[in-house]
Motif scaffolding. Sequence first.
Motif, PDB file in Angstrom:
ATOM      1  N   UNK A  89       0.815  -1.217   0.000  1.00  0.00           N
ATOM      2  CA  UNK A  89       0.000   0.000   0.000  1.00  0.00           C
ATOM      3  C   UNK A  89       0.849   1.267   0.000  1.00  0.00           C
ATOM      4  N   UNK A  90       2.129   1.138   0.340  1.00  0.00           N
ATOM      5  CA  UNK A  90       3.003   2.313   0.365  1.00  0.00           C
ATOM      6  C   UNK A  90       3.600   2.640  -1.007  1.00  0.00           C
ATOM      7  N   UNK A  91       3.513   1.704  -1.946  1.00  0.00           N
ATOM      8  CA  UNK A  91       4.119   1.921  -3.259  1.00  0.00           C
ATOM      9  C   UNK A  91       3.537   3.151  -3.967  1.00  0.00           C
ATOM     10  N   UNK A  92       2.198   3.301  -4.034  1.00  0.00           N
ATOM     11  CA  UNK A  92       1.657   4.502  -4.683  1.00  0.00           C
ATOM     12  C   UNK A  92       2.088   5.798  -3.996  1.00  0.00           C
ATOM     13  N   UNK A  93       2.231   5.777  -2.675  1.00  0.00           N
ATOM     14  CA  UNK A  93       2.655   6.974  -1.945  1.00  0.00           C
ATOM     15  C   UNK A  93       4.085   7.359  -2.324  1.00  0.00           C
ATOM     16  N   UNK A  94       4.943   6.352  -2.427  1.00  0.00           N
ATOM     17  CA  UNK A  94       6.336   6.610  -2.795  1.00  0.00           C
ATOM     18  C   UNK A  94       6.431   7.103  -4.240  1.00  0.00           C
ATOM     19  N   UNK A  95       5.671   6.499  -5.136  1.00  0.00           N
ATOM     20  CA  UNK A  95       5.682   6.931  -6.546  1.00  0.00           C
ATOM     21  C   UNK A  95       5.204   8.368  -6.685  1.00  0.00           C
ATOM     22  N   UNK A  96       4.185   8.717  -5.928  1.00  0.00           N
ATOM     23  CA  UNK A  96       3.675  10.087  -5.980  1.00  0.00           C
ATOM     24  C   UNK A  96       4.744  11.077  -5.527  1.00  0.00           C
ATOM     25  N   UNK A  97       5.480  10.707  -4.488  1.00  0.00           N
ATOM     26  CA  UNK A  97       6.546  11.580  -3.999  1.00  0.00           C
ATOM     27  C   UNK A  97       7.621  11.765  -5.073  1.00  0.00           C
ATOM     28  N   UNK A  98       7.949  10.695  -5.787  1.00  0.00           N
ATOM     29  CA  UNK A  98       8.930  10.791  -6.872  1.00  0.00           C
ATOM     30  C   UNK A  98       8.427  11.724  -7.978  1.00  0.00           C
ATOM     31  N   UNK A  99       7.156  11.598  -8.319  1.00  0.00           N
ATOM     32  CA  UNK A  99       6.593  12.477  -9.355  1.00  0.00           C
ATOM     33  C   UNK A  99       6.543  13.925  -8.876  1.00  0.00           C
ATOM     34  N   UNK A 100       6.209  14.123  -7.609  1.00  0.00           N
ATOM     35  CA  UNK A 100       6.135  15.482  -7.065  1.00  0.00           C
ATOM     36  C   UNK A 100       7.490  16.182  -7.128  1.00  0.00           C
ATOM     37  N   UNK A 101       8.570  15.398  -7.001  1.00  0.00           N
ATOM     38  CA  UNK A 101       9.919  15.971  -7.076  1.00  0.00           C
ATOM     39  C   UNK A 101      10.486  15.911  -8.489  1.00  0.00           C
ATOM     40  N   UNK A 102       9.606  15.576  -9.443  1.00  0.00           N
ATOM     41  CA  UNK A 102       9.971  15.567 -10.868  1.00  0.00           C
ATOM     42  C   UNK A 102      11.188  14.677 -11.145  1.00  0.00           C
ATOM     43  N   UNK A 103      11.222  13.540 -10.460  1.00  0.00           N
ATOM     44  CA  UNK A 103      12.286  12.565 -10.705  1.00  0.00           C
ATOM     45  C   UNK A 103      11.870  11.723 -11.902  1.00  0.00           C
ATOM     46  N   UNK A 104      12.635  11.751 -12.986  1.00  0.00           N
ATOM     47  CA  UNK A 104      12.147  11.248 -14.271  1.00  0.00           C
ATOM     48  C   UNK A 104      12.179   9.733 -14.449  1.00  0.00           C
ATOM     49  N   UNK A 105      12.992   9.040 -13.683  1.00  0.00           N
ATOM     50  CA  UNK A 105      13.237   7.629 -13.983  1.00  0.00           C
ATOM     51  C   UNK A 105      13.175   6.802 -12.708  1.00  0.00           C
ATOM     52  N   UNK A 106      12.166   5.965 -12.596  1.00  0.00           N
ATOM     53  CA  UNK A 106      12.053   5.091 -11.427  1.00  0.00           C
ATOM     54  C   UNK A 106      11.369   3.782 -11.828  1.00  0.00           C
ATOM     55  N   UNK A 107      11.574   2.765 -10.999  1.00  0.00           N
ATOM     56  CA  UNK A 107      11.019   1.442 -11.310  1.00  0.00           C
ATOM     57  C   UNK A 107      10.859   0.650 -10.016  1.00  0.00           C
ATOM     58  N   UNK A 108       9.775  -0.110  -9.928  1.00  0.00           N
ATOM     59  CA  UNK A 108       9.578  -1.009  -8.796  1.00  0.00           C
ATOM     60  C   UNK A 108       9.958  -2.432  -9.196  1.00  0.00           C
ATOM     61  N   UNK A 109      10.166  -3.270  -8.200  1.00  0.00           N
ATOM     62  CA  UNK A 109      10.436  -4.680  -8.433  1.00  0.00           C
ATOM     63  C   UNK A 109       9.820  -5.482  -7.305  1.00  0.00           C
ATOM     64  N   UNK A 110       9.826  -6.791  -7.443  1.00  0.00           N
ATOM     65  CA  UNK A 110       9.311  -7.681  -6.401  1.00  0.00           C
ATOM     66  C   UNK A 110      10.426  -8.597  -5.908  1.00  0.00           C
TER      67      UNK A 110
END
Length: 527
Positions: A250-271
């Motif tokens: 449930x924390x993944x969307x929160x972290x992704x939003x923070x990355x977008x808010x800081x205009x970080x262009x390149x990110x990826x999740x994994x399992x």
Amino acid sequence: MALNKYMHPRNLYKDKAPNFKTLAEKYPDFAKCVFKDLKGKCHLDYKSPTSLRQLAIALLKEDFDLEVEMPLNRLIPTIPLRLNYILWIEDILKELTDVKGKGIDIGTGATCVYPLLGCKKNNWEFLASEVDETNFTIAEKNIHKNNMQEKIKVKKVSGKTALLELLEGNSDQFDFCMCNPPFFADHMDAQAIMSSRTDDRPEPSSINTASVGESITEGGEAEFIKKIIVESVDLQGRIKIFTSMIGKKTNIPLVKKELRDHKIPNYQTTEFCQGKTMRWGIAWTFDTSVIFPRSLFQETKKSRKLSLPLTFEVPQSAVSVYDVDHVANKVMKMLKVLQIENFKSVDSKTKTVHLKLTAFKNTWSHQRRKRREMKRRGEEQTSEGTEVKKLKVTENFTEREKSDKQLENSCEKCQESPCNQGEREVTSVSDFNDDQTFKGKKIEEKVNKSGDGEKAANQGASSSKDNVVPYVTGDSLSEEDKDQFLVKCDMFIKIASDSISLEMVYREGQKDQMHQILQYLKNHITD
């Protein structure tokens, strides 16, 4: 072990689970924790901190020749999970140039497991931080036990920052940082009193031995990772790749939003998959040229989705004569309107029409808005000498509006990449000349099976198998433009029982765009 099949391919525990009997024979302290069933099979009590500790100690010694000390009142690392994280970092570094093999471990813990594994496997160097005095002292001991004091440095920090305090007085450049942050926000969260765990979900199979500082932080792991993200903006010139483990999905969307808010262009999740447990990882960088690897779980999930075609039963009201040829002609008219390049072939034996589609830009979204504009004008228009008939507003207009609204919403919710919305106004599908030309030219070519390359003048000169008819829609596209397609897919129009079915199969590009094309056809094929 339901998730072991998704474990990292190079994880040595993927296809060969630890042999408790063999380990018990070699390590007396581990043998004290093992019990046998009536058939003589060895088992371990995962609710026992002593058992978990002795298993971790035995695996580190047996498989990595590492000797460690682990206190019972501190976090006991799960070795397959930690190894998954290290292997993921290895995969990421393969995408970088000028790799120095230097990393940072935020909150290394008493075992100092990530630096020890990284140094042992890859000869990496580490700068590690630790807040807890006990963890700091034991981590130093474990480094010296394995003669890695030249490769691994641990620094005692206050914990007010994630990276800034650690890097004070240090001018080194680092390839990556990694972190296993505290999961919980408070004691109620740690005791699952405020948990989102459903009632039918089984309780954890192992016990948590982590100290308060290792398991609880203000705001939980999402806030901790946000702190790293904020500091990464200032440290992007010193650390190439920033990563962290995530314990709660449930924390993944929160972290992704923070990355977008800081205009970080390149990110990826994994399992990280192991046993019955799944954890997640997040990586980001300010270097847009880096391509992050996809996990085996992601690739398997993607392949499973892509293997399922999209189907649609064409209503009889769509065409005057309900057969494959008439439906195919209607669909091809619609594709020309949308400027979707298509190549047609016909299998005369099965009476199946095959269209190879290539879409170069999104021309099917926001049709509702365009119809409203035409409705307000309330007059007939002309475009390139072709009369555009005034759209009739009927009772089913609202229903069609609703369908198109769903299409627009699906486009707006696309999370993989933004769509390039179509800029030209799309006209009614009935606005074609008798020869089916519309703002472009139609090129017809017969592919002779004998290989003589004879060209045919029209599509109707069919033989037993394939007649290929490429349509160049709109203005001619340059070779460079054709390389930058949006989606490629196959469409099959065929007889299914007593109806005509339309089936779409994904080939490459943005799969969600294929869904939107089919939705457009569903909405407008009866126009």
